[in-house]
Design an enzyme around this catalytic site. Structure first.
Site, mmCIF file in Angstrom:
data_model
loop_
_atom_site.group_PDB
_atom_site.id
_atom_site.type_symbol
_atom_site.label_atom_id
_atom_site.label_comp_id
_atom_site.label_asym_id
_atom_site.label_seq_id
_atom_site.Cartn_x
_atom_site.Cartn_y
_atom_site.Cartn_z
ATOM 1 C CG HIS A 58 -63.522 63.393 75.976
ATOM 2 N ND1 HIS A 58 -64.618 63.456 75.133
ATOM 3 C CD2 HIS A 58 -63.572 64.534 76.722
ATOM 4 C CE1 HIS A 58 -65.281 64.571 75.350
ATOM 5 N NE2 HIS A 58 -64.670 65.246 76.330
ATOM 6 C CD GLU A 59 -61.980 64.986 80.214
ATOM 7 O OE1 GLU A 59 -61.616 66.154 79.952
ATOM 8 O OE2 GLU A 59 -63.169 64.685 80.403
ATOM 9 C CG HIS A 62 -61.179 68.620 76.083
ATOM 10 N ND1 HIS A 62 -61.826 69.334 75.104
ATOM 11 C CD2 HIS A 62 -62.122 67.803 76.639
ATOM 12 C CE1 HIS A 62 -63.096 68.964 75.049
ATOM 13 N NE2 HIS A 62 -63.294 68.028 75.965
#
Length: 264
Positions: A58-59, A62
């Site tokens: 997820h990170e 980003h």
């Protein structure tokens, strides 16, 4: 290419992430083969490690999107190595979401990688950077539910089905919560570039509290029921029975005795 401005070691996968990935692989094998003395403990370790892997992805999503959007500083910050210890708030990004899974069985949105917004030009890029994280959870959920909606469960052990169903539940809850247009969550980050300066200034003082307001609302019975009914309906549309998700969550809590119909 923007990636040319990052050094090779800044893109090298972290040993910490590889270790977590190894735990996920070994415990997943243990669940599949029923090798472990305690199936519940094996499911707990498999789901927890897979959940941490998904948080890292997820990170990473980003950061990688920000890199291509113009923020070349994400490499030096360690965000491209998938190392959870490199995040700005490791407690919010990893520890708190894991604790919520253990205590409440819900996929809590994490955060955060620090993106230098001034380096990003264009509203669409800002929106895409915010959307990239939840989309990683959506992709993870698609993979977890694939055996169900592809009707490819023949030969898949019951315990592994339960673990996948619960893991998919965590991914779906994390994606939906994170996509809410609430300050502090990615959904608001998608929307924010399109708001007027005046509106953003009015909302800004409340941004630090948005996340906690959402969590508090989930304790309101009507809101809680509506939210989880929507999650269950979505999972069932993907072929994941509510009973599988429930049994997965019960077996995950290996320190408690699971209902008899969940025993494997």
């Amino acid at each position: 290419m923007t990636t040319a401005t990052t050094r090779r070691h800044e893109r090298r996968i972290s040993p910490v992430f590889l270790a977590i990935l190894a735990v996920m692989a070994v415990t997943g094998w243990a669940v599949w083969t029923d090798f472990a003395a305690s199936t519940g403990l094996a499911i707990f370790l498999f789901v927890t490690s897979a959940w941490v892997v998904s948080l890292c992805l997820h990170e990473y999503a980003h950061a990688r999107t920000a890199l291509h959007g113009g923020d070349i500083t994400v490499g030096a910050k360690g965000y491209l190595t998938l190392n959870p210890l490199a995040y700005t708030h490791a407690v919010l990004s990893i520890v708190l979401p894991v604790l919520f899974v253990i205590m409440g069985g819900i996929g809590l949105p994490g955060g955060a990688v620090f993106i230098e917004q001034g380096r990003i030009k264009g509203r669409w890029k800002h929106s895409l950077i915010s959307a990239a994280g939840p989309l990683a959870n959506v992709l993870f959920a698609v993979v977890c539910t694939a055996p169900f909606w592809l009707d490819a469960l023949d030969g898949v052990p019951l315990a592994f089905r339960f673990a996948l169903a619960f893991l998919a539940f965590l991914q779906v809850t994390a994606a939906l919560l994170n996509l809410l247009p609430v300050p502090g969550l990615d959904g608001y980050g998608v929307l924010e570039p399109w708001l007027s300066y005046k509106v953003k200034r009015q909302i800004e003082p409340y941004a630090p509290y948005g996340f906690f307001i959402v969590i508090a609302l989930l304790f309101v019975p009507a809101v809680n029921a509506a939210f989880f009914d929507a999650i269950d309906a979505l999972l069932q549309s993907l072929g994941v029975p509510d009973s599988s998700r429930y049994c997965g969550s019960q077996l995950f809590r290996f320190w408690q005795e699971a209902p008899e119909f969940c025993q494997v």
